[in-house]
Write a protein that holds these residues in place. Structure first.
Motif, PDB file in Angstrom:
ATOM      1  N   ALA A 145       0.731  -1.158   0.077  1.00 27.73           N
ATOM      2  CA  ALA A 145       0.020  -0.119  -0.101  1.00 27.73           C
ATOM      3  C   ALA A 145       0.672   1.197  -0.124  1.00 27.73           C
ATOM      4  O   ALA A 145       1.846   1.326   0.963  1.00 27.73           O
ATOM      5  CB  ALA A 145      -0.857   0.351   1.456  1.00 27.73           C
ATOM      6  N   ILE A 146       0.787   2.132  -1.045  1.00 27.03           N
ATOM      7  CA  ILE A 146       1.489   3.500  -0.988  1.00 27.03           C
ATOM      8  C   ILE A 146       0.641   4.459  -0.371  1.00 27.03           C
ATOM      9  O   ILE A 146      -0.755   4.905  -0.885  1.00 27.03           O
ATOM     10  CB  ILE A 146       1.825   3.767  -2.430  1.00 27.03           C
ATOM     11  CG1 ILE A 146       2.313   2.540  -3.258  1.00 27.03           C
ATOM     12  CG2 ILE A 146       2.611   4.858  -2.459  1.00 27.03           C
ATOM     13  CD1 ILE A 146       3.906   2.121  -2.560  1.00 27.03           C
ATOM     14  N   LEU A 147       1.006   4.848   0.754  1.00 25.52           N
ATOM     15  CA  LEU A 147       0.329   5.876   1.686  1.00 25.52           C
ATOM     16  C   LEU A 147       1.002   7.177   1.844  1.00 25.52           C
ATOM     17  O   LEU A 147       2.156   7.593   1.554  1.00 25.52           O
ATOM     18  CB  LEU A 147       0.120   5.321   2.838  1.00 25.52           C
ATOM     19  CG  LEU A 147      -0.386   3.910   3.106  1.00 25.52           C
ATOM     20  CD1 LEU A 147      -0.208   3.283   4.374  1.00 25.52           C
ATOM     21  CD2 LEU A 147      -1.850   4.212   2.874  1.00 25.52           C
ATOM     22  N   PRO A 148       0.319   8.205   1.924  1.00 24.33           N
ATOM     23  CA  PRO A 148       1.043   9.516   2.470  1.00 24.33           C
ATOM     24  C   PRO A 148       1.791   9.344   3.820  1.00 24.33           C
ATOM     25  O   PRO A 148       1.376   8.709   4.622  1.00 24.33           O
ATOM     26  CB  PRO A 148      -0.060  10.443   2.804  1.00 24.33           C
ATOM     27  CG  PRO A 148      -1.491  10.009   2.289  1.00 24.33           C
ATOM     28  CD  PRO A 148      -1.118   8.264   2.248  1.00 24.33           C
ATOM     29  N   LEU A 196      -1.524   4.925   9.417  1.00 24.05           N
ATOM     30  CA  LEU A 196      -1.341   3.154   8.820  1.00 24.05           C
ATOM     31  C   LEU A 196       0.259   2.884   8.522  1.00 24.05           C
ATOM     32  O   LEU A 196       0.504   1.875   8.524  1.00 24.05           O
ATOM     33  CB  LEU A 196      -2.256   2.958   7.602  1.00 24.05           C
ATOM     34  CG  LEU A 196      -3.813   3.050   7.904  1.00 24.05           C
ATOM     35  CD1 LEU A 196      -4.582   2.640   6.565  1.00 24.05           C
ATOM     36  CD2 LEU A 196      -4.081   1.917   8.882  1.00 24.05           C
ATOM     37  N   THR A 197       0.821   4.004   8.424  1.00 21.51           N
ATOM     38  CA  THR A 197       2.371   3.744   7.992  1.00 21.51           C
ATOM     39  C   THR A 197       3.102   3.353   9.087  1.00 21.51           C
ATOM     40  O   THR A 197       4.094   2.881   8.982  1.00 21.51           O
ATOM     41  CB  THR A 197       2.961   5.198   7.401  1.00 21.51           C
ATOM     42  OG1 THR A 197       2.804   6.177   8.655  1.00 21.51           O
ATOM     43  CG2 THR A 197       2.232   5.577   6.291  1.00 21.51           C
ATOM     44  N   ARG A 239       8.414   0.650  -4.912  1.00 17.91           N
ATOM     45  CA  ARG A 239       8.977   1.490  -3.765  1.00 17.91           C
ATOM     46  C   ARG A 239      10.220   2.274  -4.255  1.00 17.91           C
ATOM     47  O   ARG A 239      10.672   3.251  -3.918  1.00 17.91           O
ATOM     48  CB  ARG A 239       9.567   0.680  -2.960  1.00 17.91           C
ATOM     49  CG  ARG A 239       8.660  -0.081  -1.776  1.00 17.91           C
ATOM     50  CD  ARG A 239       9.379  -0.774  -0.699  1.00 17.91           C
ATOM     51  NE  ARG A 239       8.619  -1.341   0.286  1.00 17.91           N
ATOM     52  CZ  ARG A 239       8.509  -2.514   0.311  1.00 17.91           C
ATOM     53  NH1 ARG A 239       8.712  -3.330  -0.759  1.00 17.91           N
ATOM     54  NH2 ARG A 239       7.495  -3.234   1.203  1.00 17.91           N
ATOM     55  N   SER A 240      10.666   1.873  -5.491  1.00 18.50           N
ATOM     56  CA  SER A 240      11.815   2.579  -6.403  1.00 18.50           C
ATOM     57  C   SER A 240      11.625   4.021  -6.737  1.00 18.50           C
ATOM     58  O   SER A 240      12.268   4.897  -7.046  1.00 18.50           O
ATOM     59  CB  SER A 240      12.308   1.821  -7.576  1.00 18.50           C
ATOM     60  OG  SER A 240      11.237   1.566  -8.578  1.00 18.50           O
ATOM     61  N   TRP A 241      10.118   4.404  -7.193  1.00 21.19           N
ATOM     62  CA  TRP A 241       9.887   5.847  -7.415  1.00 21.19           C
ATOM     63  C   TRP A 241       9.269   6.560  -6.409  1.00 21.19           C
ATOM     64  O   TRP A 241       8.748   7.675  -6.637  1.00 21.19           O
ATOM     65  CB  TRP A 241       9.154   5.729  -8.567  1.00 21.19           C
ATOM     66  CG  TRP A 241       7.699   5.027  -8.744  1.00 21.19           C
ATOM     67  CD1 TRP A 241       7.491   3.765  -8.952  1.00 21.19           C
ATOM     68  CD2 TRP A 241       6.476   5.673  -7.949  1.00 21.19           C
ATOM     69  NE1 TRP A 241       6.075   3.557  -8.810  1.00 21.19           N
ATOM     70  CE2 TRP A 241       5.391   4.156  -8.408  1.00 21.19           C
ATOM     71  CE3 TRP A 241       6.239   6.832  -7.266  1.00 21.19           C
ATOM     72  CZ2 TRP A 241       4.265   4.468  -7.730  1.00 21.19           C
ATOM     73  CZ3 TRP A 241       4.664   6.681  -6.801  1.00 21.19           C
ATOM     74  CH2 TRP A 241       3.817   5.540  -6.891  1.00 21.19           C
ATOM     75  N   HIS A 257       5.960   9.733   0.541  1.00 22.50           N
ATOM     76  CA  HIS A 257       5.154   8.584   0.531  1.00 22.50           C
ATOM     77  C   HIS A 257       5.677   7.392   1.442  1.00 22.50           C
ATOM     78  O   HIS A 257       6.910   7.564   2.064  1.00 22.50           O
ATOM     79  CB  HIS A 257       5.474   7.871  -0.847  1.00 22.50           C
ATOM     80  CG  HIS A 257       4.916   8.760  -2.299  1.00 22.50           C
ATOM     81  ND1 HIS A 257       5.534   9.017  -3.371  1.00 22.50           N
ATOM     82  CD2 HIS A 257       3.732   9.711  -2.064  1.00 22.50           C
ATOM     83  CE1 HIS A 257       4.831   9.676  -4.181  1.00 22.50           C
ATOM     84  NE2 HIS A 257       3.931  10.236  -3.500  1.00 22.50           N
ATOM     85  N   ALA A 258       5.190   6.580   1.694  1.00 20.78           N
ATOM     86  CA  ALA A 258       5.377   5.277   2.544  1.00 20.78           C
ATOM     87  C   ALA A 258       4.725   4.094   2.027  1.00 20.78           C
ATOM     88  O   ALA A 258       3.505   4.126   1.263  1.00 20.78           O
ATOM     89  CB  ALA A 258       4.930   5.591   4.023  1.00 20.78           C
ATOM     90  N   ALA A 259       5.349   2.986   2.307  1.00 15.36           N
ATOM     91  CA  ALA A 259       4.940   1.769   1.649  1.00 15.36           C
ATOM     92  C   ALA A 259       4.746   0.622   2.682  1.00 15.36           C
ATOM     93  O   ALA A 259       5.569   0.562   3.715  1.00 15.36           O
ATOM     94  CB  ALA A 259       5.943   1.142   0.359  1.00 15.36           C
ATOM     95  N   VAL A 260       3.654   0.093   2.823  1.00 16.49           N
ATOM     96  CA  VAL A 260       3.326  -0.909   3.857  1.00 16.49           C
ATOM     97  C   VAL A 260       2.732  -2.216   3.379  1.00 16.49           C
ATOM     98  O   VAL A 260       2.091  -2.254   2.097  1.00 16.49           O
ATOM     99  CB  VAL A 260       2.180  -0.492   4.888  1.00 16.49           C
ATOM    100  CG1 VAL A 260       2.173  -1.618   6.115  1.00 16.49           C
ATOM    101  CG2 VAL A 260       2.721   0.721   5.659  1.00 16.49           C
TER     102      VAL A 260
END
Length: 279
Positions: free
Chosen positions: A167-170, A175-176, A236-238, A243-246
């Motif tokens: 999930a790409i989140l602010p 949630l991050t 995740r590379s861009w 941004h944050a990824a979970v």
């Protein structure tokens, strides 16, 4: 049927207006109307209903529209491939959607370039779901596509990489702080709807999330806190600092494949497929 007639019909079917279609084709309206009438007589069917309210496709017309587009794409593809073969150049065009994992693409390109007599590869970035269309109409020789999102019907393919989704989140969203999420949790976040991607026909599923047209738009909207997205982990590379990824534990895995038309006899494509197989 002549390809000229099919081109005329497709234009009228898309415009649903004879004057606009004639203007788009660069011809007068009377010969266009005669050509459509002749096509209907030859087929023995009514393709277009015409009345004071305008022009509408019949069921038969819809079928011919789909078939005619495929025929015109095939003839254009044949012309492109013939010219390319006559040029005798050892090169091919590889298409991939903008924003797809560039690390995998770079690995494939580097491995292929190290092969003896490797073809030169022109990389073309396209919009969502355009790869199959570009393969079929001859604008591309091979494509990077993702299963299950892209349809591989009628294509040959070689799997390159399978990965989970995230999930790409602010950045800074509550949630991050989580180490993992589920699809149910993602679909029930107040004020942060999931972005909506176009279907193959260009329409969108109904829902509160914004309609996404490209990666730049998506990245900006996530950074502003207006949406979230579920994408393969290589996205995740861009990511930006905003941004944050979970990881999403129950999202289907995504497999990136190299795809090509099964009747392609290009040595350049065969060489790229061999490289992909080794990878």
């Amino acid at each position: 049927m002549e390809t000229r007639e099919l081109r005329y019909f497709v234009t009228v079917a898309e415009e649903l207006h004879f004057s606009r279609a004639a203007e788009r084709l660069g011809i007068a309206q009377p010969p266009l109307s005669r050509a459509i009438a002749q096509l209907e007589r030859r087929l023995g069917v009514t393709l277009l209903d015409r009345d004071r309210r305008g022009v509408a496709l019949t069921d038969a017309g819809q079928v011919l529209l789909d078939e005619a587009r495929a025929i015109l794409d095939a003839t254009a593809a044949a012309a492109r491939r013939t010219r390319r073969a006559a040029a005798g150049t050892n090169r091919l065009t590889l298409v991939t959607k903008a924003g797809a994992g560039h690390e995998l693409l770079q690995k494939l390109l580097d491995a292929h370039a190290a092969e003896p007599d490797a073809a030169e590869i022109d990389v073309v970035l396209c919009g969502l779901g355009d790869q199959a269309r570009m393969l079929r109409d001859g604008r591309a020789d091979a494509a990077l596509m993702q299963r299950p999102f892209d349809s591989l019907a009628g294509l040959d393919s070689e799997d390159l990489l399978t990965e989970q989704q995230v999930a790409i989140l602010p950045a800074g969203h509550p949630l991050t702080m989580r180490t993992a999420l589920t699809m149910a949790e993602i679909g029930d976040v107040p004020g942060l709807p999931v972005a909506r991607w176009p279907r193959p026909d260009g329409t969108y599923e109904p829902g509160p999330g914004p309609e996404i047209h490209d990666q730049s738009q998506l990245a900006q909207l996530i950074a502003l806190g207006h949406t979230m997205a579920v994408l393969c982990a290589s996205s995740r590379s861009w990511l930006w600092g905003a941004h944050a990824a979970v990881p999403v534990t129950d999202a289907p895995h995504v497999t990136t494949v190299l795809a090509w038309l099964p009747d392609n006899r290009s040595r350049a494509v065969a060489g790229l497929v061999r490289t992909a197989t080794r990878l």
